[in-house]
Design an enzyme around this catalytic site. Structure first.
Site, short mmCIF file in Angstrom:
data_model
loop_
_atom_site.label_atom_id
_atom_site.label_comp_id
_atom_site.label_asym_id
_atom_site.label_seq_id
_atom_site.Cartn_x
_atom_site.Cartn_y
_atom_site.Cartn_z
CB CYS A 149 -1.06 -0.15 1.03
SG CYS A 149 -2.13 1.48 1.53
CB CYS A 151 -0.59 2.32 5.76
SG CYS A 151 -1.10 0.59 5.30
CB CYS A 202 -8.10 -3.82 -18.03
SG CYS A 202 -7.09 -4.05 -16.44
CB CYS A 233 -5.02 -0.46 2.14
SG CYS A 233 -3.89 -1.00 3.58
CG HIS A 268 -13.84 -1.08 -8.38
ND1 HIS A 268 -13.20 0.16 -8.86
CD2 HIS A 268 -14.84 -0.64 -7.69
CE1 HIS A 268 -13.90 1.20 -8.35
NE2 HIS A 268 -14.65 0.89 -7.50
NE ARG A 307 -10.18 -7.47 -14.82
CZ ARG A 307 -10.84 -6.36 -14.87
NH1 ARG A 307 -10.08 -5.22 -14.89
NH2 ARG A 307 -12.34 -6.13 -15.36
CB CYS A 339 -9.09 -3.80 -11.53
SG CYS A 339 -8.60 -2.69 -12.82
#
Ligand code: FE
Length: 139
Positions: free
Chosen positions: A49, A52, A67, A98, A107, A120, A122
């Site tokens: 992340c 953090c 995509c 997160c 998503h 997936r 994404c």
């Protein structure tokens, strides 16, 4: 808003993150497709992340979904990523965040590789930080 282990005021997040990161991570924005630094990035390592440092995805679960965003077929661990229904923009989607700081990741969709999880994840590159792993390291 649910409470997360890491909780900061929006002012604090604004100071810590770049304006682009803040837009995606705190305001649930989306980076333009094919513009993120990890969209076409295939080094072995861990994706953390960006807000953090929570470890979120392993490079060996990353795949080319075509995509325009980094895509993974599973999270490093189910406890790392929180899911929430998202009805914005006249769509029904499952938002991923997160689990430690609540930062928006992207998503999760059901059109991932069928021979794996079928999922997936994404994710916006702006939500991630990459930590390179030497090839001898084991999971
Ligand atoms: Fe986080």
């Amino acid at each position: 808003m649910a409470s997360f282990e890491i909780s900061k005021t929006e002012e604090e997040w604004k100071q810590q993150l770049t304006p682009d990161q803040y837009f995606v991570i705190r305001e649930k924005g989306t980076e333009r497709p094919f513009t993120g630094k990890f969209e076409n990035h295939w080094e072995p390592g861990v994706y953390n992340c960006a807000a953090c440092g929570n470890e979120l995805f392993l490079s060996n679960t990353k795949f080319d979904a075509g995509c325009g965003w980094p895509s993974f077929y599973e999270a490093l661990d189910k406890t790392k990523v929180t899911e929430k229904m998202d009805y914005s923009h006249d769509m029904t989607r499952v938002e991923i965040m997160c689990a430690k700081c609540g930062g928006h990741l992207g998503h999760v969709f059901n059109d991932g590789p069928a021979d794996k999880t079928g999922l997936r994840y994404c994710v916006n590159s702006l939500s991630l930080e990459f930590k390179k792993q030497d090839s001898s390291a084991t999971k």
